[in-house]
Design a protein around this motif. Structure first.
Motif, PDB file in Angstrom:
ATOM      1  N   ARG A 176       2.001 -31.137 -18.362  1.00  9.86           N
ATOM      2  CA  ARG A 176       3.065 -31.184 -17.358  1.00  9.86           C
ATOM      3  C   ARG A 176       2.479 -31.189 -15.952  1.00  9.86           C
ATOM      4  N   GLY A 177       1.415 -30.425 -15.793  1.00 13.46           N
ATOM      5  CA  GLY A 177       0.816 -30.257 -14.461  1.00 13.46           C
ATOM      6  C   GLY A 177       0.278 -31.549 -13.897  1.00 13.46           C
ATOM      7  N   ARG A 178      -0.254 -32.410 -14.753  1.00 12.75           N
ATOM      8  CA  ARG A 178      -0.900 -33.603 -14.220  1.00 12.75           C
ATOM      9  C   ARG A 178       0.003 -34.830 -14.282  1.00 12.75           C
ATOM     10  N   SER A 179       1.230 -34.647 -14.765  1.00 15.09           N
ATOM     11  CA  SER A 179       2.068 -35.818 -14.993  1.00 15.09           C
ATOM     12  C   SER A 179       3.225 -35.901 -14.012  1.00 15.09           C
ATOM     13  N   THR A 180       3.480 -37.115 -13.566  1.00 14.64           N
ATOM     14  CA  THR A 180       4.669 -37.346 -12.737  1.00 14.64           C
ATOM     15  C   THR A 180       5.697 -38.105 -13.577  1.00 14.64           C
ATOM     16  N   LEU A 210     -10.435 -28.593 -28.656  1.00 11.60           N
ATOM     17  CA  LEU A 210      -9.061 -28.064 -28.647  1.00 11.60           C
ATOM     18  C   LEU A 210      -8.773 -27.345 -27.342  1.00 11.60           C
ATOM     19  N   PRO A 211      -7.509 -27.343 -26.921  1.00 13.59           N
ATOM     20  CA  PRO A 211      -7.134 -26.514 -25.774  1.00 13.59           C
ATOM     21  C   PRO A 211      -7.075 -25.055 -26.241  1.00 13.59           C
ATOM     22  N   PRO A 212      -7.040 -24.069 -25.336  1.00 12.61           N
ATOM     23  CA  PRO A 212      -7.010 -22.669 -25.775  1.00 12.61           C
ATOM     24  C   PRO A 212      -5.724 -22.291 -26.512  1.00 12.61           C
ATOM     25  N   SER A 213      -4.625 -22.982 -26.217  1.00 11.50           N
ATOM     26  CA  SER A 213      -3.356 -22.712 -26.912  1.00 11.50           C
ATOM     27  C   SER A 213      -2.425 -23.907 -26.710  1.00 11.50           C
ATOM     28  N   ILE A 214      -1.388 -23.937 -27.528  1.00 12.79           N
ATOM     29  CA  ILE A 214      -0.394 -25.012 -27.374  1.00 12.79           C
ATOM     30  C   ILE A 214       0.319 -24.860 -26.014  1.00 12.79           C
ATOM     31  N   ALA A 215       0.570 -23.605 -25.631  1.00 11.10           N
ATOM     32  CA  ALA A 215       1.255 -23.361 -24.350  1.00 11.10           C
ATOM     33  C   ALA A 215       0.414 -23.895 -23.182  1.00 11.10           C
ATOM     34  N   GLU A 216      -0.900 -23.684 -23.254  1.00  5.95           N
ATOM     35  CA  GLU A 216      -1.793 -24.160 -22.192  1.00  5.95           C
ATOM     36  C   GLU A 216      -1.846 -25.700 -22.181  1.00  5.95           C
ATOM     37  N   LEU A 217      -1.838 -26.277 -23.362  1.00  5.74           N
ATOM     38  CA  LEU A 217      -1.840 -27.741 -23.470  1.00  5.74           C
ATOM     39  C   LEU A 217      -0.590 -28.303 -22.769  1.00  5.74           C
TER      40      LEU A 217
END
Ligand code: 5GP
Length: 215
Positions: A145-149, A133-140
């Motif tokens: 968003r960070g890796r997507s164009t 799991l990621p640490p939170s939904i916000a972090e997910l």
């Protein structure tokens, strides 16, 4: 964990199946790569897929890239231990590859989605299944968003799918929250070594941690 080539005992013992699943954005691929680099007794099961290779991906290493026709022929021949459609593409685990590696004494790691994990658990109930799991939904959301164009609509769709995937954590034996990478890697290794009790999904402390992630 000893390498089967180096240990006479392990060579005679069949390896176990380790199923690792996660929503995209949980950091599963990086964790799995780091684990494989450290554990010589663990091998990766290279899946078959109908999706086209991404830049840098190598046929036979990252996936076996096959046509939809070839994939469906393999399904009808019973070549797959499990198969599923994920984001519109077909994915499957080779029954032969898994059998060959486990019989050679290797623990075999399957990096597959929750639908495939369900099929593997039904076929081989003694497998170990781990949900990351990621640490939170916000972090997910930040990671996706960070890796997507991609366009906003595509990102929203992926986020929705990731949230749905997260809802399946309770079907797994173990859960690892990937907050600090080194800690998550240690926890994943402990699970593999049979010392992962605090990561069991029926452990109340582990469940509380997961509920905090989902809040
Ligand atoms: P990607 O195309 O981004 O590499 O993977 C997309 C999703 O397909 C991921 O959730 C990944 O775990 C899953 N996946 C990869 N290989 C298999 C497989 O053989 N079987 C199943 N069921 N899922 C897979």
């Amino acid at each position: 964990m000893n390498s089967p080539e180096r240990s006479g005992d392990t060579a005679k013992r069949k390896g176990r199946l380790v199923v690792v699943s996660a929503p995209s954005g949980a950091g599963k691929t990086t964790l799995v790569r780091a684990l494989l680099a450290r554990e010589p007794g663990v091998r990766f099961s290279t899946s078959y897929t109908t999706r086209p290779p991404r830049r840098g991906e190598v046929d036979g290493r990252d996936y076996f890239f096959v046509s939809p026709d070839t994939f469906e022929e393999m399904v009808s021949r019973g070549d797959f231990l499990e198969n599923a459609t994920v984001f519109g593409n077909r994915y499957g685990t080779s029954r032969e590859q898994v059998a060959r590696l486990t019989e050679a004494g290797f623990h075999v790691l399957l990096e597959i989605d929750w639908q495939g994990a369900r099929q593997v658990r039904a076929a081989q109930p003694d497998c170990i299944s781990v949900f990351i799991l990621p640490p939170s939904i916000a972090e997910l959301e930040k990671r996706l968003r960070g890796r997507s164009t991609d366009a906003e609509s595509t990102i929203e769709k992926r986020l929705g799918e990731a949230r749905d995937d997260l809802g399946h954590w309770n079907e797994f034996d173990y859960a690892v929250v990937n907050d600090r990478f080194d800690d998550a890697l240690d926890e994943l290794r402990s699970v593999l070594l049979g010392k992962g009790d605090r990561n069991r999904t029926d452990n109340p402390a582990c469940r509380r941690l997961i509920e905090a992630v989902m809040a």
